[in-house]
Structures are given as C-alpha cells and as structure tokens.
Scaffold this active site. Structure first.
Site, PDB file in Angstrom:
ATOM      1  N   ILE A 114       0.870  -1.362  -0.048  1.00  0.00           N
ATOM      2  CA  ILE A 114      -0.090   0.028   0.142  1.00  0.00           C
ATOM      3  C   ILE A 114       0.681   1.294  -0.155  1.00  0.00           C
ATOM      4  O   ILE A 114       1.976   1.299   0.593  1.00  0.00           O
ATOM      5  CB  ILE A 114      -1.114  -0.088   0.981  1.00  0.00           C
ATOM      6  CG1 ILE A 114      -0.173   0.117   2.548  1.00  0.00           C
ATOM      7  CG2 ILE A 114      -1.948  -1.291   1.175  1.00  0.00           C
ATOM      8  CD1 ILE A 114      -1.408   0.258   3.688  1.00  0.00           C
ATOM      9  N   CYS A 115       0.157   2.367  -0.666  1.00  0.00           N
ATOM     10  CA  CYS A 115       1.105   3.492  -0.645  1.00  0.00           C
ATOM     11  C   CYS A 115       0.651   4.294   0.299  1.00  0.00           C
ATOM     12  O   CYS A 115      -0.538   4.717   0.657  1.00  0.00           O
ATOM     13  CB  CYS A 115       0.816   4.113  -1.941  1.00  0.00           C
ATOM     14  SG  CYS A 115       1.481   5.731  -2.224  1.00  0.00           S
ATOM     15  N   LEU A 116       1.888   4.793   1.208  1.00  0.00           N
ATOM     16  CA  LEU A 116       1.607   5.382   2.435  1.00  0.00           C
ATOM     17  C   LEU A 116       2.686   6.848   2.492  1.00  0.00           C
ATOM     18  O   LEU A 116       2.663   7.184   3.558  1.00  0.00           O
ATOM     19  CB  LEU A 116       1.919   4.802   3.700  1.00  0.00           C
ATOM     20  CG  LEU A 116       1.167   3.499   3.988  1.00  0.00           C
ATOM     21  CD1 LEU A 116       1.548   2.493   5.076  1.00  0.00           C
ATOM     22  CD2 LEU A 116      -0.316   3.916   4.300  1.00  0.00           C
TER      23      LEU A 116
END
Length: 162
Positions: A114-116
């Site tokens: 996931i892009c954080l």
C-alpha cells in the site's frame, strides 16, 4: 485525524528501544515492545467494537502475516496482510502489503504494497523510534483501507469471500 483514530492511537503504548533485526538482544527487547503495543491495540479495538486485524510473526519477528478486514454495507471483506521488517527499522517503516489487491488501485505498489508515502511516512519519521507495527496499522493501513476498500467495492473490483 478523526476522534476514533486519536482514541485508538492513545491506547497504543509507544516503543522505547531503537533496534532492528540485526541488533541481537536489543531486537528481542524491541520485539517485546512491539507485541505489547499490538496486543494493546487489538484489545482496545475489541473493546470499542472496531476489531479489524490479526497478526502473527515468524520466530525472529522479521516476517509478519495475518488477516485484516473491512465492513462495508454490513458485508465483511477480508484480506491477507503481510510485511517484512526492514533492515533499517525502526527508521524505515514496514511496507504493508495486501497481495490479493495488487494492481487494483493506483495507491499501491507492485506486490500489493500500500502507498503510504505522502501522509504516513513523514509522521513515522517524526516519531521514530516511538512508533511501531501497531502504529503503522492504526495510522497507515486503517485509513488506507477506509478510503480504498469502499472505492474498490463500488467499482466491482473486489467481492466478499463466501
């Protein structure tokens, strides 16, 4: 940050030991702190009827895996979750992956990570080494799922498991 997130964050103990898997006995101490924080987070979530993940690790605490779930319109959507502890941990946050969602959203890297980067990583950097895995879930994965999962459902890209 909404009140529920603030409340759950306050219930998670902060870590004290700055250690990675390559730090021997210090890593064992850090791992104890991580487990205490995860247990506190899970218990708080259950007490508030917001239970949404379960986690376990390999013996060395370097590979983590489990399940996370999200309820949308009274239907449960469940996903495998996994991540490795980076060698530069806790300076570098773990890259949390939901492999079965790989390629279904632009807010994800190859392998379902996931892009954080925009919101979570600066927060993590300001709070190293106090933040740990439980904080990554509360401030990273949880908000990511709250935004992305309903969108994926509405687009018909994910279905509940039978």
């Amino acid at each position: 940050m909404d009140d529920a997130t603030k409340s759950s964050l306050k219930a998670i103990p902060l870590c004290k030991t700055k250690a990675s898997p390559r730090d021997g006995d210090l890593w064992i101490e850090r791992l104890k702190e991580e487990y205490e924080a995860i247990i506190a987070a899970v218990q708080n979530n259950k007490d508030c009827d917001r239970d949404w993940f379960q986690l376990e690790s390999n013996e060395r605490g370097t590979k983590w895996f489990g399940k996370c779930w999200y309820f949308h319109n009274m239907v449960k959507y469940e996903f495998d979750v996994e991540f490795d502890i980076p060698i530069t941990y806790p300076v570098t946050a773990p890259e949390i992956a939901l492999p079965e969602l790989d390629g279904k959203t632009a807010k994800m890297y190859r392998g379902g990570k996931i892009c954080l980067s925009e919101h979570f990583k600066p927060l993590w950097a300001r709070n190293t080494p106090k933040f740990g895995i439980a904080h990554a879930f509360a401030l990273g994965l949880g908000p990511w799922m709250a935004v992305e999962i309903p969108d994926l459902i509405e687009k018909g890209l994910i279905q509940p498991k039978a």
